[in-house]
Design a protein around this motif. Structure first.
Motif, PDB file in Angstrom:
ATOM      1  N   SER A  73       0.823  -1.216   0.000  1.00 35.51           N
ATOM      2  CA  SER A  73       0.000   0.000   0.000  1.00 35.51           C
ATOM      3  C   SER A  73       0.859   1.269   0.000  1.00 35.51           C
ATOM      4  CB  SER A  73      -0.961   0.004   1.196  1.00 35.51           C
ATOM      5  OG  SER A  73      -0.283   0.226   2.416  1.00 35.51           O
ATOM      6  N   PHE A  74       1.975   1.247   0.726  1.00 34.15           N
ATOM      7  CA  PHE A  74       2.876   2.406   0.722  1.00 34.15           C
ATOM      8  C   PHE A  74       3.447   2.647  -0.677  1.00 34.15           C
ATOM      9  CE2 PHE A  74       4.147   2.121   5.493  1.00 34.15           C
ATOM     10  CZ  PHE A  74       3.182   3.058   5.835  1.00 34.15           C
ATOM     11  N   VAL A  75       3.923   1.585  -1.317  1.00 34.03           N
ATOM     12  CA  VAL A  75       4.542   1.710  -2.647  1.00 34.03           C
ATOM     13  C   VAL A  75       3.523   2.204  -3.674  1.00 34.03           C
ATOM     14  CG1 VAL A  75       5.648   0.423  -4.526  1.00 34.03           C
ATOM     15  CG2 VAL A  75       6.342   0.005  -2.169  1.00 34.03           C
ATOM     16  N   ILE A 137      12.744  -3.739  -5.274  1.00 31.06           N
ATOM     17  CA  ILE A 137      13.479  -4.042  -4.045  1.00 31.06           C
ATOM     18  C   ILE A 137      14.922  -3.555  -4.120  1.00 31.06           C
ATOM     19  CG2 ILE A 137      14.273  -5.902  -2.521  1.00 31.06           C
ATOM     20  CD1 ILE A 137      11.905  -7.581  -3.613  1.00 31.06           C
ATOM     21  N   GLY A 138      15.364  -2.787  -3.130  1.00 35.10           N
ATOM     22  CA  GLY A 138      16.757  -2.355  -3.060  1.00 35.10           C
ATOM     23  C   GLY A 138      16.889  -0.894  -2.653  1.00 35.10           C
ATOM     24  N   ASP A 139      18.092  -0.539  -2.227  1.00 35.65           N
ATOM     25  CA  ASP A 139      18.349   0.799  -1.686  1.00 35.65           C
ATOM     26  C   ASP A 139      17.931   1.942  -2.605  1.00 35.65           C
ATOM     27  OD1 ASP A 139      19.302  -0.242   0.631  1.00 35.65           O
ATOM     28  OD2 ASP A 139      21.416  -0.026   0.122  1.00 35.65           O
ATOM     29  N   GLU A 140      18.158   1.801  -3.880  1.00 31.05           N
ATOM     30  CA  GLU A 140      17.827   2.877  -4.816  1.00 31.05           C
ATOM     31  C   GLU A 140      16.459   2.670  -5.450  1.00 31.05           C
ATOM     32  OE1 GLU A 140      19.822   5.498  -4.944  1.00 31.05           O
ATOM     33  OE2 GLU A 140      21.097   4.445  -3.515  1.00 31.05           O
ATOM     34  N   LYS A 141      15.706   1.705  -4.931  1.00 29.69           N
ATOM     35  CA  LYS A 141      14.399   1.382  -5.524  1.00 29.69           C
ATOM     36  C   LYS A 141      13.292   1.774  -4.548  1.00 29.69           C
ATOM     37  CE  LYS A 141      16.607  -2.083  -8.353  1.00 29.69           C
ATOM     38  NZ  LYS A 141      16.756  -3.520  -8.650  1.00 29.69           N
ATOM     39  N   ARG A 161       9.292   3.861  -0.990  1.00 28.88           N
ATOM     40  CA  ARG A 161       9.127   5.033  -1.854  1.00 28.88           C
ATOM     41  C   ARG A 161       7.941   4.782  -2.785  1.00 28.88           C
ATOM     42  NH1 ARG A 161      14.938   4.353  -2.686  1.00 28.88           N
ATOM     43  NH2 ARG A 161      16.030   5.942  -1.477  1.00 28.88           N
ATOM     44  N   GLN A 162       7.251   5.862  -3.104  1.00 30.95           N
ATOM     45  CA  GLN A 162       6.153   5.775  -4.052  1.00 30.95           C
ATOM     46  C   GLN A 162       6.684   5.279  -5.402  1.00 30.95           C
ATOM     47  OE1 GLN A 162       4.498   9.590  -5.016  1.00 30.95           O
ATOM     48  NE2 GLN A 162       2.646   8.727  -5.909  1.00 30.95           N
TER      49      GLN A 162
END
Length: 199
Positions: A73-75, A137-141, A161-162
């Protein structure tokens, strides 16, 4: 006072708060659209104590899978922070240590917490990768995480992050349990959407 809160809110918005400051800012407020607290990830508790009994496994599954509903839901909305190890009513920091000690007692050592924490993160990452495509999935994602030491305990911070793309829960055990593949954040709830037009 109010000025301090406004400054921290601004710093949080531009990504300049460190993880401890970010969590403390969330703790000061009520649970809302961009934050959610969970005392544990997959261990039923009441007033800080691990529950036992015949419904333990069912409760454990419900708690564990609900985490992925919130992430989705956050994404699919405006992003948000999910903090495990914080009481969702009182906002007291409980830490994830008792959960690690319960499930992996032979790996739990107060002096060397990293081994037990590795087991905890491994379980999370396996289920996360079964549930979402790697592109999210991942730090920059869109979905990334960190263990944050606070007040002698450890909080599991999952940041989302959206996404500019629709994020669905993949076929598998999480989807089978939740019954929906797409959630959005409405207020402080993670609500399913099934209608393709609405999505």
């Amino acid at each position: 006072g109010e000025s301090s809160y406004q400054i921290n809110t601004l710093l949080n918005t531009v990504g300049k708060l460190n993880d401890v400051e970010r969590i403390r800012e969330h703790i000061k407020t009520v649970e809302w659209g961009l934050s959610e607290f969970k005392e544990t990830w997959f261990t039923p508790v009441k007033k800080g104590e691990i529950l036992t009994g015949k419904d333990f496994n069912k409760s454990s599954e419900r708690i564990m899978y609900s985490l992925f509903r919130v992430i989705n839901s956050f994404v699919n909305s405006y992003g948000g922070d999910l903090m495990v190890g914080i009481d969702n009513s009182s906002h007291d920091i409980r830490g994830i240590e008792k959960e690690i000690k319960h499930w992996w007692p032979k790996f739990y050592d107060e002096n060397e917490p990293f081994v037990g924490q590795d087991k905890y993160l491994e379980k999370f990452q396996v289920l996360l990768r079964k549930s979402f495509k790697d592109e999210f999935i991942g730090d920059e994602k869109n979905i990334f995480w960190k263990l944050v030491p606070m007040d002698g305990k450890t909080v599991f911070l999952i940041r989302c992050r959206q996404s500019s793309k629709r994020c669905y829960i993949k076929k598998g055990e999480v989807l089978n349990y939740l019954g929906h593949s797409f959630y959005q954040r409405i207020g402080d709830n993670s609500e399913p959407i099934d209608n393709v037009e609405d999505i």
